[in-house]
Write an enzyme that holds these catalytic residues in place. Structure first.
Site, mmCIF file in Angstrom:
data_model
loop_
_atom_site.group_PDB
_atom_site.id
_atom_site.type_symbol
_atom_site.label_atom_id
_atom_site.label_comp_id
_atom_site.label_asym_id
_atom_site.label_seq_id
_atom_site.Cartn_x
_atom_site.Cartn_y
_atom_site.Cartn_z
ATOM 1 N N HIS A 267 38.407 102.028 -122.567
ATOM 2 C CA HIS A 267 37.403 102.299 -121.457
ATOM 3 C C HIS A 267 35.778 101.463 -121.910
ATOM 4 C CE1 HIS A 267 40.258 104.365 -118.874
ATOM 5 N NE2 HIS A 267 40.118 105.148 -119.424
HETATM 6 ZN ZN ZN Z 1 43.833 107.872 -120.380
#
Ligand code: ZN
Length: 372
Positions: free
Chosen positions: A132
């Protein structure tokens, strides 16, 4: 061909803090479970220590001002690290966060180097897969995007790379890194962003410019279990990999897809997870495998133990050795079986119809780029 397992006890020096779902102890439990099965006694499995990532490597993806903020966040008095997403919420500024992140990224770069130089056919970094993190921002427990950094080092060597992400969450940072290029094919299977962080990864996100057709997203409905998830994987991933013909595959093997996971809402078992790992192995392509999410820590230890067994071509028995059982039970394990007992969990017709819709979209809109 040998396989490499990248690991260091230094991982235990770092702690996201009490109450945070990301527990680095899961890495130790996984190592101990593999060790209890004597995996590291096998001459075809190399146990390799990671090196800390070089600054120049992480700067292939991240901005320098962000890396500076991450390095100095614990002494930063003007709170400027807040603007980089560090120091609150999902991404605490815990002691050693920079060292931890550089070590995890260095382990992924090591895994990429090992397979690209054919020192081993496969390498597994369970501390990686932090998909992320963005160039200028920490996100979703991730500070340095080790998959993106490892892929960038492979691109520097002229390799053609395919990235396969089966974490419950969309691999948004990695997609962002390569959204405009056809040098990397990114494929992410995940719970739909309509229901789960980071709120992206819709089937219509297929890349831009030269990268159009080289970002692939297969989102699933909450409650999706083994048979639908694995069906979607089989429909989409093998045809694309066979057509794209990468030199190296980099995979993110998050196990927050499991029914026992407290954060996401998918219902996979070790059986579904393992069948996808077996399929990845069947490609016969140099393979850097990375960890990822997984917040039921004994499930993480079991699933990644099974994964290393498959990656290495070693059959692992189902009964967890006594030497490791107490430690796993202290961390919440029930029973003494390596594999989940349930064979199929909740594949409701709505989840199947949803997946069929998304798969059809990919076959109609993306496959033509590959002449499929
Ligand atoms: Zn995840």
């Amino acid at each position: 061909m040998k396989s490499a397992f990248i690991y260091t006890p230094k991982y235990h020096l770092y702690d996201y803090g009490p109450g945070h779902p990301m527990k680095t102890v899961r890495l130790r439990l996984c190592y101990e479970l593999l060790d209890a099965f004597n995996i590291f006694q096998n001459p075809d499995v190399m146990l390799i220590e990671p090196l800390t990532a070089k600054r120049e490597d992480v700067l292939l993806f991240h901005n320098e001002d962000y890396i500076n903020a991450l390095e100095h966040q614990d002494t930063d008095r003007d709170n400027s690290s807040y603007s980089y997403g560090i120091g609150y919420g999902d991404n605490p500024g815990f002691k050693g966060v920079y060292e931890w992140s550089m070590l995890s990224a260095g382990a992924s770069v090591r895994a990429a180097e090992i397979v690209s130089t054919a020192a081993a056919g496969t390498a597994f970094n369970i501390a990686g897969g932090l998909h992320h993190a963005m160039p200028q921002r920490a996100s979703g427990f991730c500070y340095i995007n080790d998959p993106a950094v490892a892929i960038c080092t492979l691109l520097k060597q002229g390799k053609r790379v395919a990235y396969i992400d089966i974490d419950a969450h969309h691999g948004d940072g990695v997609q962002h890194a390569f959204y405009n290029t056809n040098k990397v094919l990114t494929i992410s299977l995940h719970e739909s962003g309509e229901f789960l962080f980071p709120g992206t990864g819709f089937v219509e996100e297929t890349g831009e410019g030269e990268g159009t057709g080289y970002s692939v997203n297969l989102p699933f409905y909450p409650g999706t279990g083994d048979s639908v998830f694995v069906w979607g994987f089989e429909e989409v991933v093998p045809p694309l990999i066979e057509a794209y013909k990468p030199d190296v595959i980099v995979t993110q093997l998050g196990v927050d897809t499991m029914a026992s996971d407290p954060l996401a809402h998918l219902r996979l078992t070790t059986e579904g997870f393992c069948s996808m790992i077996e399929r990845m192995r069947s490609f016969g392509i140099p393979w850097a495998a990375l960890g990822g999410g997984g917040y039921n820590i004994t499930t993480v230890a079991r699933a990644w133990t099974l994964a290393l067994g498959i990656i290495s071509g070693i059959d692992i028995p189902d009964e967890i050795p006594e030497t490791c059982l107490d430690s796993l039970k202290r961390h919440g394990l029930e029973g003494s079986s390596l594999r989940d007992r349930e064979k199929e969990l909740c594949d409701d017709p709505a989840a199947r119809r949803w997946a069929e819709d998304k798969v059809r979209y990919i076959q109609e809109k993306v496959f033509p780029f590959y002449g499929i």
